[in-house]
Structure formats: structure tokens, C-alpha cells
Scaffold this active site. Structure first.
Site, short mmCIF file in Angstrom:
data_model
loop_
_atom_site.label_atom_id
_atom_site.label_comp_id
_atom_site.label_asym_id
_atom_site.label_seq_id
_atom_site.Cartn_x
_atom_site.Cartn_y
_atom_site.Cartn_z
N ASP A 67 20.48 34.58 62.66
CA ASP A 67 20.39 35.57 63.73
C ASP A 67 21.68 35.69 64.53
O ASP A 67 22.60 34.88 64.40
CB ASP A 67 19.21 35.24 64.66
CG ASP A 67 19.05 33.74 64.90
OD1 ASP A 67 20.04 33.00 64.77
OD2 ASP A 67 17.92 33.32 65.19
N ASP A 136 8.36 28.61 72.17
CA ASP A 136 7.17 29.44 71.94
C ASP A 136 6.79 29.47 70.45
O ASP A 136 6.04 30.33 70.02
CB ASP A 136 7.42 30.87 72.46
CG ASP A 136 8.60 31.57 71.78
OD1 ASP A 136 9.16 31.00 70.81
OD2 ASP A 136 8.95 32.67 72.21
N HIS A 138 8.77 30.00 67.85
CA HIS A 138 9.48 30.93 66.97
C HIS A 138 10.35 30.21 65.93
O HIS A 138 10.82 29.09 66.18
CB HIS A 138 10.32 31.95 67.76
CG HIS A 138 11.50 31.39 68.48
ND1 HIS A 138 11.85 31.78 69.76
CD2 HIS A 138 12.47 30.50 68.11
CE1 HIS A 138 12.95 31.16 70.13
NE2 HIS A 138 13.35 30.38 69.15
N GLU A 143 9.70 36.16 67.45
CA GLU A 143 8.93 35.78 68.63
C GLU A 143 7.43 35.95 68.38
O GLU A 143 7.04 36.64 67.42
CB GLU A 143 9.37 36.66 69.81
CG GLU A 143 10.84 36.50 70.18
CD GLU A 143 11.17 35.15 70.83
OE1 GLU A 143 10.42 34.16 70.64
OE2 GLU A 143 12.18 35.08 71.55
C1 F6R Z 1 18.87 29.85 66.18
C2 F6R Z 1 17.46 30.11 65.94
C3 F6R Z 1 16.41 29.66 66.90
C4 F6R Z 1 16.55 28.20 67.31
C5 F6R Z 1 15.45 27.81 68.30
C6 F6R Z 1 15.61 26.40 68.79
O1 F6R Z 1 19.64 30.35 65.13
O2 F6R Z 1 17.15 30.68 64.96
O3 F6R Z 1 15.14 29.85 66.32
O4 F6R Z 1 16.48 27.39 66.18
O5 F6R Z 1 15.46 28.68 69.38
O6 F6R Z 1 16.79 26.29 69.53
P1 F6R Z 1 17.35 24.87 70.00
O7 F6R Z 1 17.71 24.14 68.77
O8 F6R Z 1 18.56 25.19 70.84
O9 F6R Z 1 16.26 24.21 70.75
#
Ligand code: F6R
Length: 282
Positions: A67, A136, A138, A143
């Protein structure tokens, strides 16, 4: 789903990185799906160490990031382009044209997303996808409420995600509210998914993803439908699992775990025979 629980983040990251390195050594032009955020940092540090100290060769590896924030260009400090450059790309011998990150500044998002999907396909699909999990539930920026069949597209970020990610920005108001993200359907096509989670803030989403129902309200739960997922957790992230002990027992008694007793040997023989016939035990 295979769940592996480690006492500490560093240990979990080192084992996950070793799994990635084994793939690269076996298939030098492997296609990796990459995640950003704080969770995979330990894995990237370890991959860099293996490149420098063990000669792990990335020259033919192809990569696709999950992303990117809409509105941030590659030079923006908080962009995922910048993140990947800072934490991995500049330290290893990846060939720049083999790395792919969604564009946050394209003028035609639908066309770009369609191209990104085609490009993954043209490279033969993703061999191994690294994933983190959001508060959440994801995966990537899918989301709650995202279709479990979704493809790469533009998504509005949930308020919780904006708040969680504000720590990477000077001000919460600077966090973009849109992102371009691979879909759940795109991720489920990867041949192997590694889901990483660390810390108490991930305990609840992990329990939902692993033990809860498969639901679009926790898109990580869609991984239950995938034939090959390895979940790497530290103790804190495993803290809310009701099945904690069950997963420990299963992991300790995996078919490839060293055993000497006859009962076990017979079981291993059966598993090997199943392997011969192409039946996978997972
Ligand atoms: C980032 C992504 C997100 C993160 C998730 C956890 O490329 O795809 O899904 O993996 O938000 O983020 P952290 O590791 O910062 O807790």
C-alpha cells in the site's frame, strides 16, 4: 494456519526473516509481498544483516508493496516509498526496476490499480506475502467492511488507523485519509502469507483474526481461508488467544520437529507418505 509464538519480538523477527531468506536461496527470483509499519522492521533489519554478513542475494528478487498513502510522493518522508528505501532497499542489492510500490500520486487510480494487479500476475504471482495487522484487524489497508474478494484499489482509512499512524507524522492532521491498497482477494492469492504481530495492542485483533469468525469486519480473519499461512507472534500479541496452549502444543509437535519415540516415527511416516501423494497436512 500455523501459529508460532516466541518470547520476544527479536526472536520472532529472526525466525521469520530466516524463512524469507530460505525462499530467496531456493528461488533467487522469488516474488515478495512487502508491508510497512513498525512490525516488519525487525525482519528487514535481519534481512539486511543476512545480506551483509551471509551474502543473501536480492539481485533477482521482485517485490510488491501492499500500500501507499494517497497524496504522498516518493520523496515525502512519511511515504511508504521512503520507508522502504530507508529500511530495506538502500541496504540490499535489490534491482530498482524489480521493486514495486503503489503510486500515491498517479492521476488515474483505477488504471494504476489495474496495472499493479497485472504486473503481479506477469511476475508469476506473489510467492511470500509479509503482513502486519491493524488495531481494527485490517491487513494492508483493507479496513473493516472491505470485501473479502477486493482487489487493488483506493480506500478510505478508518479513524482508528489514522490515529494509530499519527505517530509517524508531525501532526495527526497530516495523516492522509486515503490509501491505495492491495485487496484482500489479491493477498489471498499469494502462495504463502506470513502474518506478524507484536505487543499487547495486537492481542485483541490477533484473537479475532485467528479464533473469531471469518468476517469483513476483521479482514485478517480472511486468512483462515488461505491454505498456507504462518502467524508469527510474540508473547504479548498472543496474550488474548483462548487457544494459546493448543497452538503451542501443535507447534512443538510439528511433523518436522525432532522426535525419537516410535509412535511419533509412525506418524511422521504417514505424513511423509501423504506428502508423496501431494496431500499437504496443514
Ligand atoms: C502497512 C500495512 C498495514 C500495517 C498495519 C500494522 O503496509 O499494510 O496493514 O501492517 O497497520 O502496522 P504496524 O506494524 O505499524 O502496527
Amino acid at each position: 494456519m500455523e501459529l508460532l509464538i516466541y518470547p520476544r519480538y527479536e526472536e520472532m523477527s529472526a525466525v521469520a526473516a530466516r524463512q524469507i531468506a530460505d525462499l530467496i536461496n531456493a528461488k533467487p527470483d522469488a516474488v515478495l509481498g512487502l508491508a510497512t509499519g513498525s512490525t516488519p522492521l525487525g525482519v528487514y533489519r535481519e534481512l539486511v544483516r543476512m545480506h551483509l554478513e551471509e551474502g543473501l542475494d536480492f539481485s533477482e528478487v521482485r517485490t510488491f508493496n501492499l500500500d501507499e498513502y494517497v497524496g504522498l510522493g516518493p520523496q515525502d518522508r512519511q511515504s511508504y516509498h521512503c520507508f522502504m528505501h530507508e529500511h530495506l532497499f538502500q541496504h540490499v542489492n535489490l534491482t530498482p526496476r524489480n521493486t514495486h510500490i503503489p503510486s500515491g500520486t498517479t492521476r488515474n487510480y483505477p488504471a494504476f490499480c489495474a496495472w499493479y494487479e497485472r504486473r503481479i500476475e506477469d511476475c508469476g504471482g506473489i510467492d511470500l506475502q509479509i503482513l502486519g495487522i491493524g488495531g481494527d484487524g485490517h491487513i494492508a489497508f483493507n479496513e473493516p467492511g472491505s470485501s473479502l474478494a477486493s482487489r487493488t484499489r483506493l480506500k478510505t482509512l478508518a479513524r482508528e488507523t489514522i490515529e494509530d499512524n499519527a505517530r509517524f507524522f508531525d501532526r495527526k492532521e497530516d495523516v492522509p485519509i486515503y490509501a491505495i491498497t492491495m485487496g484482500v482477494g489479491t493477498i489471498l492469492e499469494a502462495r504463502h502469507c506470513l502474518l506478524l504481530a507484536s505487543g499487547t495492542s495486537k492481542a485483541h485483533p490477533i484473537a479475532q483474526a485467528v479464533e473469531g469468525p471469518v468476517t469483513a469486519m476483521c479482514t485478517a480473519s480472511a486468512l483462515q481461508l488461505h491454505p498456507h499461512v504462518t502467524v508469527y507472534l510474540d508473547e504479548a500479541a498472543a496474550g488474548a488467544l483462548v487457544s494459546h496452549e493448543h497452538h503451542r502444543w501443535i507447534a512443538a509437535n510439528r511433523p518436522n520437529a525432532p522426535r525419537t519415540d516410535t509412535w511419533w516415527q509412525n506418524t511422521v511416516d504417514a505424513v511423509e507418505y501423504a506428502g508423496d501423494t501431494g496431500v499437504h497436512q496443514r
